[in-house]
Design a protein around this motif. Sequence first.
Motif, PDB file in Angstrom:
ATOM      1  N   ARG A 254     -49.896 -20.461   4.687  1.00  0.00           N
ATOM      2  CA  ARG A 254     -50.197 -19.063   4.925  1.00  0.00           C
ATOM      3  C   ARG A 254     -49.024 -18.175   4.508  1.00  0.00           C
ATOM      4  O   ARG A 254     -49.218 -17.020   4.153  1.00  0.00           O
ATOM      5  CB  ARG A 254     -50.507 -18.811   6.405  1.00  0.00           C
ATOM      6  CG  ARG A 254     -51.713 -19.585   6.940  1.00  0.00           C
ATOM      7  CD  ARG A 254     -52.242 -18.953   8.206  1.00  0.00           C
ATOM      8  NE  ARG A 254     -52.991 -17.746   7.888  1.00  0.00           N
ATOM      9  CZ  ARG A 254     -53.402 -16.865   8.785  1.00  0.00           C
ATOM     10  NH1 ARG A 254     -53.096 -17.037  10.060  1.00  0.00           N
ATOM     11  NH2 ARG A 254     -54.088 -15.802   8.428  1.00  0.00           N
ATOM     12  N   PHE A 255     -47.793 -18.702   4.571  1.00  0.00           N
ATOM     13  CA  PHE A 255     -46.626 -17.879   4.293  1.00  0.00           C
ATOM     14  C   PHE A 255     -46.342 -17.752   2.804  1.00  0.00           C
ATOM     15  O   PHE A 255     -45.560 -16.894   2.383  1.00  0.00           O
ATOM     16  CB  PHE A 255     -45.388 -18.478   4.986  1.00  0.00           C
ATOM     17  CG  PHE A 255     -44.808 -19.678   4.290  1.00  0.00           C
ATOM     18  CD1 PHE A 255     -43.804 -19.526   3.343  1.00  0.00           C
ATOM     19  CD2 PHE A 255     -45.276 -20.951   4.567  1.00  0.00           C
ATOM     20  CE1 PHE A 255     -43.266 -20.625   2.696  1.00  0.00           C
ATOM     21  CE2 PHE A 255     -44.741 -22.057   3.926  1.00  0.00           C
ATOM     22  CZ  PHE A 255     -43.739 -21.892   2.988  1.00  0.00           C
ATOM     23  N   SER A 256     -46.955 -18.602   1.973  1.00  0.00           N
ATOM     24  CA  SER A 256     -46.585 -18.670   0.559  1.00  0.00           C
ATOM     25  C   SER A 256     -47.810 -18.914  -0.307  1.00  0.00           C
ATOM     26  O   SER A 256     -48.786 -19.527   0.132  1.00  0.00           O
ATOM     27  CB  SER A 256     -45.566 -19.805   0.351  1.00  0.00           C
ATOM     28  OG  SER A 256     -45.332 -20.034  -1.018  1.00  0.00           O
ATOM     29  N   LYS A 257     -47.727 -18.437  -1.535  1.00  0.00           N
ATOM     30  CA  LYS A 257     -48.774 -18.722  -2.510  1.00  0.00           C
ATOM     31  C   LYS A 257     -48.654 -20.141  -3.080  1.00  0.00           C
ATOM     32  O   LYS A 257     -49.559 -20.623  -3.751  1.00  0.00           O
ATOM     33  CB  LYS A 257     -48.691 -17.717  -3.668  1.00  0.00           C
ATOM     34  CG  LYS A 257     -48.897 -16.268  -3.256  1.00  0.00           C
ATOM     35  CD  LYS A 257     -50.331 -15.979  -2.874  1.00  0.00           C
ATOM     36  CE  LYS A 257     -50.529 -14.485  -2.611  1.00  0.00           C
ATOM     37  NZ  LYS A 257     -51.925 -14.170  -2.237  1.00  0.00           N
ATOM     38  N   ARG A 258     -47.528 -20.781  -2.795  1.00  0.00           N
ATOM     39  CA  ARG A 258     -47.320 -22.147  -3.285  1.00  0.00           C
ATOM     40  C   ARG A 258     -48.339 -23.095  -2.654  1.00  0.00           C
ATOM     41  O   ARG A 258     -48.578 -23.058  -1.462  1.00  0.00           O
ATOM     42  CB  ARG A 258     -45.905 -22.601  -2.948  1.00  0.00           C
ATOM     43  CG  ARG A 258     -45.604 -24.052  -3.278  1.00  0.00           C
ATOM     44  CD  ARG A 258     -44.128 -24.352  -3.059  1.00  0.00           C
ATOM     45  NE  ARG A 258     -43.709 -24.060  -1.696  1.00  0.00           N
ATOM     46  CZ  ARG A 258     -43.817 -24.936  -0.689  1.00  0.00           C
ATOM     47  NH1 ARG A 258     -44.356 -26.133  -0.889  1.00  0.00           N
ATOM     48  NH2 ARG A 258     -43.380 -24.608   0.520  1.00  0.00           N
ATOM     49  N   GLN A 259     -48.927 -23.937  -3.471  1.00  0.00           N
ATOM     50  CA  GLN A 259     -49.933 -24.865  -2.967  1.00  0.00           C
ATOM     51  C   GLN A 259     -49.286 -26.051  -2.267  1.00  0.00           C
ATOM     52  O   GLN A 259     -48.229 -26.538  -2.691  1.00  0.00           O
ATOM     53  CB  GLN A 259     -50.807 -25.389  -4.114  1.00  0.00           C
ATOM     54  CG  GLN A 259     -51.706 -24.343  -4.735  1.00  0.00           C
ATOM     55  CD  GLN A 259     -52.566 -24.921  -5.850  1.00  0.00           C
ATOM     56  OE1 GLN A 259     -52.290 -25.996  -6.356  1.00  0.00           O
ATOM     57  NE2 GLN A 259     -53.600 -24.193  -6.217  1.00  0.00           N
ATOM     58  N   PRO A 260     -49.882 -26.550  -1.184  1.00  0.00           N
ATOM     59  CA  PRO A 260     -49.355 -27.756  -0.546  1.00  0.00           C
ATOM     60  C   PRO A 260     -49.567 -28.967  -1.442  1.00  0.00           C
ATOM     61  O   PRO A 260     -50.423 -28.962  -2.338  1.00  0.00           O
ATOM     62  CB  PRO A 260     -50.183 -27.862   0.747  1.00  0.00           C
ATOM     63  CG  PRO A 260     -51.452 -27.149   0.438  1.00  0.00           C
ATOM     64  CD  PRO A 260     -51.081 -26.029  -0.504  1.00  0.00           C
ATOM     65  N   SER A 261     -48.802 -30.023  -1.202  1.00  0.00           N
ATOM     66  CA  SER A 261     -48.872 -31.207  -2.062  1.00  0.00           C
ATOM     67  C   SER A 261     -50.235 -31.888  -1.988  1.00  0.00           C
ATOM     68  O   SER A 261     -50.669 -32.513  -2.949  1.00  0.00           O
ATOM     69  CB  SER A 261     -47.770 -32.202  -1.689  1.00  0.00           C
ATOM     70  OG  SER A 261     -47.895 -32.580  -0.320  1.00  0.00           O
ATOM     71  N   ASN A 262     -50.923 -31.766  -0.842  1.00  0.00           N
ATOM     72  CA  ASN A 262     -52.245 -32.382  -0.690  1.00  0.00           C
ATOM     73  C   ASN A 262     -53.356 -31.353  -0.834  1.00  0.00           C
ATOM     74  O   ASN A 262     -54.409 -31.445  -0.197  1.00  0.00           O
ATOM     75  CB  ASN A 262     -52.359 -33.096   0.663  1.00  0.00           C
ATOM     76  CG  ASN A 262     -52.164 -32.150   1.851  1.00  0.00           C
ATOM     77  OD1 ASN A 262     -51.587 -31.065   1.702  1.00  0.00           O
ATOM     78  ND2 ASN A 262     -52.625 -32.560   3.015  1.00  0.00           N
ATOM     79  N   TYR A 263     -53.105 -30.391  -1.685  1.00  0.00           N
ATOM     80  CA  TYR A 263     -54.063 -29.293  -1.919  1.00  0.00           C
ATOM     81  C   TYR A 263     -55.468 -29.807  -2.227  1.00  0.00           C
ATOM     82  O   TYR A 263     -56.461 -29.329  -1.656  1.00  0.00           O
ATOM     83  CB  TYR A 263     -53.545 -28.421  -3.064  1.00  0.00           C
ATOM     84  CG  TYR A 263     -54.593 -27.549  -3.716  1.00  0.00           C
ATOM     85  CD1 TYR A 263     -54.981 -26.346  -3.139  1.00  0.00           C
ATOM     86  CD2 TYR A 263     -55.211 -27.942  -4.914  1.00  0.00           C
ATOM     87  CE1 TYR A 263     -55.941 -25.545  -3.728  1.00  0.00           C
ATOM     88  CE2 TYR A 263     -56.170 -27.142  -5.503  1.00  0.00           C
ATOM     89  CZ  TYR A 263     -56.535 -25.948  -4.917  1.00  0.00           C
ATOM     90  OH  TYR A 263     -57.492 -25.167  -5.484  1.00  0.00           O
ATOM     91  N   ALA A 264     -55.598 -30.781  -3.123  1.00  0.00           N
ATOM     92  CA  ALA A 264     -56.919 -31.257  -3.553  1.00  0.00           C
ATOM     93  C   ALA A 264     -57.686 -31.869  -2.381  1.00  0.00           C
ATOM     94  O   ALA A 264     -58.898 -31.650  -2.228  1.00  0.00           O
ATOM     95  CB  ALA A 264     -56.767 -32.275  -4.684  1.00  0.00           C
ATOM     96  N   THR A 265     -56.991 -32.624  -1.533  1.00  0.00           N
ATOM     97  CA  THR A 265     -57.638 -33.234  -0.370  1.00  0.00           C
ATOM     98  C   THR A 265     -58.102 -32.179   0.624  1.00  0.00           C
ATOM     99  O   THR A 265     -59.224 -32.231   1.139  1.00  0.00           O
ATOM    100  CB  THR A 265     -56.675 -34.216   0.317  1.00  0.00           C
ATOM    101  OG1 THR A 265     -56.316 -35.253  -0.599  1.00  0.00           O
ATOM    102  CG2 THR A 265     -57.317 -34.837   1.547  1.00  0.00           C
ATOM    103  N   LEU A 266     -57.236 -31.215   0.910  1.00  0.00           N
ATOM    104  CA  LEU A 266     -57.596 -30.148   1.843  1.00  0.00           C
ATOM    105  C   LEU A 266     -58.802 -29.355   1.336  1.00  0.00           C
ATOM    106  O   LEU A 266     -59.719 -29.030   2.109  1.00  0.00           O
ATOM    107  CB  LEU A 266     -56.400 -29.213   2.036  1.00  0.00           C
ATOM    108  CG  LEU A 266     -55.223 -29.773   2.837  1.00  0.00           C
ATOM    109  CD1 LEU A 266     -53.983 -28.893   2.644  1.00  0.00           C
ATOM    110  CD2 LEU A 266     -55.578 -29.878   4.310  1.00  0.00           C
ATOM    111  N   GLN A 267     -58.828 -29.046   0.070  1.00  0.00           N
ATOM    112  CA  GLN A 267     -59.940 -28.298  -0.505  1.00  0.00           C
ATOM    113  C   GLN A 267     -61.229 -29.106  -0.451  1.00  0.00           C
ATOM    114  O   GLN A 267     -62.293 -28.581  -0.089  1.00  0.00           O
ATOM    115  CB  GLN A 267     -59.613 -27.912  -1.950  1.00  0.00           C
ATOM    116  CG  GLN A 267     -60.678 -27.086  -2.652  1.00  0.00           C
ATOM    117  CD  GLN A 267     -60.792 -25.661  -2.143  1.00  0.00           C
ATOM    118  OE1 GLN A 267     -59.828 -25.091  -1.637  1.00  0.00           O
ATOM    119  NE2 GLN A 267     -61.984 -25.073  -2.270  1.00  0.00           N
TER     120      GLN A 267
END
Length: 368
Positions: A254-267
Amino acid sequence: MILFPPRNYELSGAKIRTKRDSTTKIHYPQYLDYEKVVKITERFEKADSDVVYVRHLTPNTTENRSIVALELHSDKLTKKPGILIIGGLNGMTWAVPNAIFEIAEKLLYDTGYQTPFFNDYDWYLIPLANPDGMHFTTKIRDLPPVDTPIWSTNFTARIGTRPSQWHKNVEKKDKESCFGTNVNRNFAYHWQDDVHKTPDRCSQFYAGAKPFSSFEAQALKHYFNGLSDSSINLAIHLHASFVPRKELILYPWRFSKRQPSNYATLQAIGEYAARQARLPDGRLYEVHQSSTDGRVAGSVCDYISGVVGTELVYLVKPYFPAFPNYTDTDIIENYVNRALTATLGLVRGWRRSTKLNTLYFFGKEIEF
């Protein structure tokens, strides 16, 4: 004949649990104040002390209320993956405790939910994380609204009125005209990274004088630290969207536009949950990273992800109107049903992604 028993069936408390048939009626059709929340948690523990544990978090709030945690463990001998659900952190999310207690009811007593959800996980439920803020907004609900900045800064405007919105607690220092801290901006993870200067004390986005300045955030931090020996694999902050036709399933950061490392799994898990929780008019929950709609620093979701270390963290926002008709039970039921399907949809999506409860027959996945 049991074809696909749960993995821990022999140790499971479900085979001795009280059971009842599934029902479409919610069990808590009226809004729940703090006293009712405490009584309901105590009733759960008294009726099922073998699997239900109640924790009163410390410190108490400004108005001397304790945040209550309801823990559900299907057995004492097996440590299972943990699911944490936090609700009621915002002062206007009146129906969130109803939804979390509905989840507890189904886990404990509904045969359709015991085997796939209760037996295989440990559950940590916090139905009302901002009891002072909830008490404040429900107490003034019938007063005519005034634009919040005017209400906050003008003593005369406050007479016989209420703010049009209130997202904070009610903590106040001596001789201050404005009061309250937005607890969901008060956690010590990139605190204030989304702003160039501290918001005004009267702002609904005021993040506190320093991280963990609010008693609510302190109590949650201590609770999370106490769960360090437990495995919290999935965390959900159950919130509300106050914008019609804009229901959301969000994930860090929420604090950053940077994607988390597990972005694909979360999505992927979020999209699966959205399909499971299709809304009555056919729409799907919007699923994306939280900062897409604007950066918010110091949130509980980012803290759980970045500090506690939980990999799967979501913010779920079904629609709930601000200051609704307090006697309209349809509003409660609509919110509870949407929250229930979205929350359990995330659990199903996580189960599906791990494949631990899935068999394959002729190329088709069958969950048990």
